[in-house]
Design a protein around this motif. Sequence first.
Motif, mmCIF file in Angstrom:
data_model
loop_
_atom_site.group_PDB
_atom_site.id
_atom_site.type_symbol
_atom_site.label_atom_id
_atom_site.label_comp_id
_atom_site.label_asym_id
_atom_site.label_seq_id
_atom_site.Cartn_x
_atom_site.Cartn_y
_atom_site.Cartn_z
ATOM 1 N N ALA A 12 -9.494 -4.442 6.354
ATOM 2 C CA ALA A 12 -10.662 -3.341 7.170
ATOM 3 C C ALA A 12 -8.628 -2.398 7.952
ATOM 4 O O ALA A 12 -8.403 -1.077 6.953
ATOM 5 C CB ALA A 12 -11.091 -3.015 7.898
ATOM 6 N N SER A 13 -8.594 -2.555 9.061
ATOM 7 C CA SER A 13 -6.601 -2.162 9.092
ATOM 8 C C SER A 13 -6.084 -2.337 8.393
ATOM 9 O O SER A 13 -5.011 -1.418 7.744
ATOM 10 C CB SER A 13 -6.799 -2.351 10.833
ATOM 11 N N LEU A 14 -5.665 -2.821 7.595
ATOM 12 C CA LEU A 14 -4.942 -3.501 6.279
ATOM 13 C C LEU A 14 -5.235 -2.018 5.595
ATOM 14 O O LEU A 14 -4.114 -1.768 4.892
ATOM 15 C CB LEU A 14 -5.109 -4.719 6.116
ATOM 16 N N ALA A 15 -6.096 -2.731 4.842
ATOM 17 C CA ALA A 15 -5.959 -1.404 3.799
ATOM 18 C C ALA A 15 -6.213 0.271 4.201
ATOM 19 O O ALA A 15 -5.814 0.350 3.309
ATOM 20 C CB ALA A 15 -7.918 -1.761 3.393
ATOM 21 N N GLU A 16 -6.626 0.087 4.799
ATOM 22 C CA GLU A 16 -6.285 2.046 6.057
ATOM 23 C C GLU A 16 -5.381 1.959 5.579
ATOM 24 O O GLU A 16 -4.449 2.797 5.274
ATOM 25 C CB GLU A 16 -7.156 1.785 6.893
ATOM 26 N N SER A 17 -4.214 1.511 6.174
ATOM 27 C CA SER A 17 -2.658 1.479 6.515
ATOM 28 C C SER A 17 -1.981 2.126 5.263
ATOM 29 O O SER A 17 -1.785 2.845 5.234
ATOM 30 C CB SER A 17 -2.513 0.619 7.416
ATOM 31 N N LEU A 18 -2.521 0.773 4.154
ATOM 32 C CA LEU A 18 -1.770 1.065 2.445
ATOM 33 C C LEU A 18 -2.472 1.829 2.200
ATOM 34 O O LEU A 18 -1.862 2.712 1.171
ATOM 35 C CB LEU A 18 -2.452 -0.533 2.254
ATOM 36 N N MET A 62 4.327 -4.489 3.887
ATOM 37 C CA MET A 62 4.816 -3.478 2.800
ATOM 38 C C MET A 62 3.865 -2.236 3.722
ATOM 39 O O MET A 62 4.855 -1.451 3.113
ATOM 40 C CB MET A 62 3.186 -3.594 1.753
ATOM 41 N N ALA A 63 3.293 -1.724 4.432
ATOM 42 C CA ALA A 63 2.945 -0.467 4.606
ATOM 43 C C ALA A 63 3.587 -0.141 6.078
ATOM 44 O O ALA A 63 4.399 1.026 5.936
ATOM 45 C CB ALA A 63 1.598 -1.033 5.898
ATOM 46 N N SER A 64 4.431 -1.036 6.566
ATOM 47 C CA SER A 64 5.963 -0.380 7.409
ATOM 48 C C SER A 64 7.070 -0.055 6.310
ATOM 49 O O SER A 64 7.946 0.367 7.204
ATOM 50 C CB SER A 64 5.828 -1.899 8.155
ATOM 51 N N VAL A 65 7.534 -0.995 5.575
ATOM 52 C CA VAL A 65 8.681 -0.187 5.016
ATOM 53 C C VAL A 65 8.062 1.133 3.863
ATOM 54 O O VAL A 65 8.825 1.956 4.176
ATOM 55 C CB VAL A 65 8.773 -1.032 3.301
ATOM 56 N N ARG A 66 7.324 1.392 3.666
ATOM 57 C CA ARG A 66 6.276 2.677 3.312
ATOM 58 C C ARG A 66 6.860 3.134 5.079
ATOM 59 O O ARG A 66 7.503 4.903 4.691
ATOM 60 C CB ARG A 66 4.933 3.152 3.379
ATOM 61 N N GLY A 67 5.989 3.295 5.858
ATOM 62 C CA GLY A 67 6.839 4.488 7.242
ATOM 63 C C GLY A 67 7.694 3.761 7.421
ATOM 64 O O GLY A 67 8.430 4.946 7.682
ATOM 65 N N MET A 68 9.134 3.188 7.378
ATOM 66 C CA MET A 68 10.056 3.707 7.776
ATOM 67 C C MET A 68 11.210 4.396 6.412
ATOM 68 O O MET A 68 11.613 5.258 7.160
ATOM 69 C CB MET A 68 11.193 1.750 7.250
ATOM 70 N N TRP A 69 10.475 4.407 5.467
ATOM 71 C CA TRP A 69 11.100 5.435 4.172
ATOM 72 C C TRP A 69 10.195 6.665 4.702
ATOM 73 O O TRP A 69 11.500 8.100 4.526
ATOM 74 C CB TRP A 69 10.688 5.151 3.393
ATOM 75 N N LEU A 70 9.432 6.732 5.071
ATOM 76 C CA LEU A 70 8.587 8.185 5.644
ATOM 77 C C LEU A 70 9.643 8.842 6.472
ATOM 78 O O LEU A 70 9.636 9.832 6.666
ATOM 79 C CB LEU A 70 7.411 7.788 5.748
ATOM 80 N N LYS A 71 9.991 8.109 7.657
ATOM 81 C CA LYS A 71 10.603 8.175 8.849
ATOM 82 C C LYS A 71 11.531 8.613 8.878
ATOM 83 O O LYS A 71 12.326 9.776 9.653
ATOM 84 C CB LYS A 71 10.460 7.067 10.173
ATOM 85 N N ALA A 121 4.791 11.517 10.486
ATOM 86 C CA ALA A 121 3.832 11.874 11.775
ATOM 87 C C ALA A 121 2.547 11.731 12.055
ATOM 88 O O ALA A 121 2.182 10.751 12.699
ATOM 89 C CB ALA A 121 3.645 13.650 12.492
ATOM 90 N N SER A 122 2.120 11.260 11.017
ATOM 91 C CA SER A 122 0.905 10.708 9.877
ATOM 92 C C SER A 122 0.301 9.139 10.186
ATOM 93 O O SER A 122 -0.156 9.208 9.448
ATOM 94 C CB SER A 122 0.423 12.265 8.733
ATOM 95 N N PHE A 123 2.094 8.941 10.358
ATOM 96 C CA PHE A 123 1.509 7.488 9.521
ATOM 97 C C PHE A 123 1.412 6.705 11.221
ATOM 98 O O PHE A 123 1.812 6.792 12.520
ATOM 99 C CB PHE A 123 3.105 6.599 9.462
ATOM 100 N N ALA A 124 0.286 5.713 10.437
ATOM 101 C CA ALA A 124 -0.360 4.722 11.959
ATOM 102 C C ALA A 124 -0.020 3.093 11.946
ATOM 103 O O ALA A 124 -0.043 2.496 10.515
ATOM 104 C CB ALA A 124 -2.019 4.538 12.086
ATOM 105 N N PRO A 125 0.515 2.743 12.061
ATOM 106 C CA PRO A 125 1.280 1.140 12.483
ATOM 107 C C PRO A 125 0.282 0.653 12.381
ATOM 108 O O PRO A 125 -0.590 1.113 12.289
ATOM 109 C CB PRO A 125 2.923 1.062 12.659
ATOM 110 N N VAL A 126 0.599 -0.659 12.014
ATOM 111 C CA VAL A 126 -0.529 -2.525 12.192
ATOM 112 C C VAL A 126 -0.296 -3.030 11.546
ATOM 113 O O VAL A 126 1.498 -2.950 11.956
ATOM 114 C CB VAL A 126 -1.432 -1.986 9.941
ATOM 115 N N ASP A 127 -0.534 -3.919 13.092
ATOM 116 C CA ASP A 127 -0.143 -5.297 13.322
ATOM 117 C C ASP A 127 0.243 -5.852 12.719
ATOM 118 O O ASP A 127 -0.470 -6.728 11.979
ATOM 119 C CB ASP A 127 -0.835 -5.940 14.718
ATOM 120 N N LYS A 128 0.930 -6.393 12.341
ATOM 121 C CA LYS A 128 1.211 -7.683 11.109
ATOM 122 C C LYS A 128 -0.105 -8.802 12.013
ATOM 123 O O LYS A 128 0.481 -10.170 11.345
ATOM 124 C CB LYS A 128 2.895 -8.052 11.580
ATOM 125 N N ASP A 129 0.660 -8.994 13.907
ATOM 126 C CA ASP A 129 0.154 -10.191 14.097
ATOM 127 C C ASP A 129 -1.430 -10.212 14.537
ATOM 128 O O ASP A 129 -2.054 -11.889 14.218
ATOM 129 C CB ASP A 129 0.819 -10.965 15.034
#
Length: 154
Positions: free
Chosen positions: A77-83, A47-56, A64-72
């Motif tokens: 905490a990192s998922l919550a921050e990314s979302l 969900m976060a990465s699709v948001r990032g895809m559209w932002l890009k 440029a401010s988007f911080a991806p999160v590792d799906k694996d």
Amino acid sequence: MALKEDLIEAWEVNVRIGLYLLDAIDEADLGLKSDKSKTVRSQFAHMASVRGMWLKAAAPEIFASFAPVDKDSADKASLAESLRSSGELVTLLLRSALDEGQRVKGFKPSAAAFVAYLTAHEAHHRGMLELTLRQVGRPVSDKVSYGLWEWGSR
């Protein structure tokens, strides 16, 4: 309230609903998956990465401010921050698009449709998350399941 603010509010409620679901899931359950599903973790990361895809595509200066999160390996905490942060960045994109003529670059027909598209995409994945957890014997509580529909209190 003006339509612009209504759309932004709807998007922000959608973001909070996703965070509400994530909060209800045990950290240990993030790696769970059913036979052919993605893991719980990877669905949130998606969900976060699709948001990032559209932002890009639509607003590289915001991306440029988007911080991806590792799906694996991402933890809650990192998922919550990314979302949370990607939701805020999409809000910036929406404000800009709505101020400049109702379009999101690369998306037709309108910014309102873009909000509906992202919300539908994320609702689909929330449903998949609930189904995955149910299939592996770790369903969210009824309170949480019904709470996903309480947009007036989120």
